[in-house]
Write an enzyme that holds these catalytic residues in place. Structure first.
Site, PDB file in Angstrom:
ATOM      1  N   HIS A  92     -49.875   5.104 -40.717  1.00 51.83           N
ATOM      2  CA  HIS A  92     -50.291   6.369 -40.106  1.00 51.83           C
ATOM      3  C   HIS A  92     -49.255   6.809 -39.080  1.00 51.83           C
ATOM      4  O   HIS A  92     -48.648   5.991 -38.393  1.00 51.83           O
ATOM      5  CB  HIS A  92     -51.659   6.209 -39.429  1.00 51.83           C
ATOM      6  CG  HIS A  92     -52.752   6.011 -40.413  1.00 51.83           C
ATOM      7  ND1 HIS A  92     -53.295   7.046 -41.134  1.00 51.83           N
ATOM      8  CD2 HIS A  92     -53.385   4.898 -40.834  1.00 51.83           C
ATOM      9  CE1 HIS A  92     -54.229   6.576 -41.938  1.00 51.83           C
ATOM     10  NE2 HIS A  92     -54.295   5.276 -41.781  1.00 51.83           N
ATOM     11  N   ALA A 138     -46.020 -18.353 -43.216  1.00 48.14           N
ATOM     12  CA  ALA A 138     -47.401 -17.975 -42.934  1.00 48.14           C
ATOM     13  C   ALA A 138     -47.481 -17.096 -41.696  1.00 48.14           C
ATOM     14  O   ALA A 138     -46.779 -17.315 -40.710  1.00 48.14           O
ATOM     15  CB  ALA A 138     -48.256 -19.226 -42.741  1.00 48.14           C
ATOM     16  N   LYS A 158     -38.080 -12.895 -38.910  1.00 45.07           N
ATOM     17  CA  LYS A 158     -36.629 -13.053 -38.748  1.00 45.07           C
ATOM     18  C   LYS A 158     -36.154 -14.142 -39.685  1.00 45.07           C
ATOM     19  O   LYS A 158     -36.899 -15.086 -39.989  1.00 45.07           O
ATOM     20  CB  LYS A 158     -36.298 -13.435 -37.312  1.00 45.07           C
ATOM     21  CG  LYS A 158     -36.607 -12.331 -36.323  1.00 45.07           C
ATOM     22  CD  LYS A 158     -36.205 -12.711 -34.916  1.00 45.07           C
ATOM     23  CE  LYS A 158     -36.507 -11.490 -34.041  1.00 45.07           C
ATOM     24  NZ  LYS A 158     -36.802 -11.810 -32.698  1.00 45.07           N
TER      25      LYS A 158
END
Length: 164
Positions: A92, A138, A158
């Site tokens: 959005h 994860a 990263k």
């Protein structure tokens, strides 16, 4: 097997758990290759303007995944997606001049290459290209493109290594 009804292209030997949910707009295109598994409570939402999701061969989509598409998204063959992963091709807008609920979505193609592993709880945001062979840790939040065979983790994700 009612889930087959949602697909424009459906390969062979797929396993789609009966609790997987598909919410598709009238012009949605949903394609799946062969030997794929979609686990329990995976949620697919394909909404206007022109949603098109392509899933390659030998893909596993884990439990409680949420995949939402307004434009174009692809998941390459031989990719494994852990549980509770979210993959989204839109966001959005939040300009100060207009209240948020009235603003249009920003929509960008999102691509996951072949032979990738996406760890549990990861988030893949709109406009991201994940190249071949990438491993995503994860709970990572992927906000930018990831080069082939990289290993990424963190918020934002990263590069922490390269597949050897």
């Amino acid at each position: 097997m009612y889930q087959k009804l949602y697909f424009n292209k459906y390969g062979y030997d797929n396993v789609i758990k009966k609790t997987a949910e598909f919410c598709l707009t009238d012009n949605a295109i949903l394609e799946i290759g062969s030997n794929c598994t979609i686990q329990d409570y995976a949620f697919f939402q394909l909404t206007k303007p022109k949603p098109h999701l392509t899933i390659g061969d030998n893909v596993t989509i884990g439990r409680h995944n949420m995949i939402t598409v307004k434009s174009r998204m692809s998941i390459g063959s031989n990719t494994i997606i852990g549980g509770y992963v979210q993959i989204i091709d839109h966001n959005h807008q939040f300009k100060k001049s207009t209240i948020i609920r009235l603003q249009q979505a920003e929509i960008q193609h999102t691509t996951i290459g072949e032979d990738c592993w996406i760890g549990a709880g990861a988030k893949i945001l709109c406009g991201v290209t994940i190249e071949k062979g990438v491993v995503i840790g994860a709970n990572a939040v992927v906000t930018h493109d990831i080069p082939a065979y990289s290993i990424v983790a963190g918020v934002p994700a990263k590069i922490i290594g390269v597949r050897g």
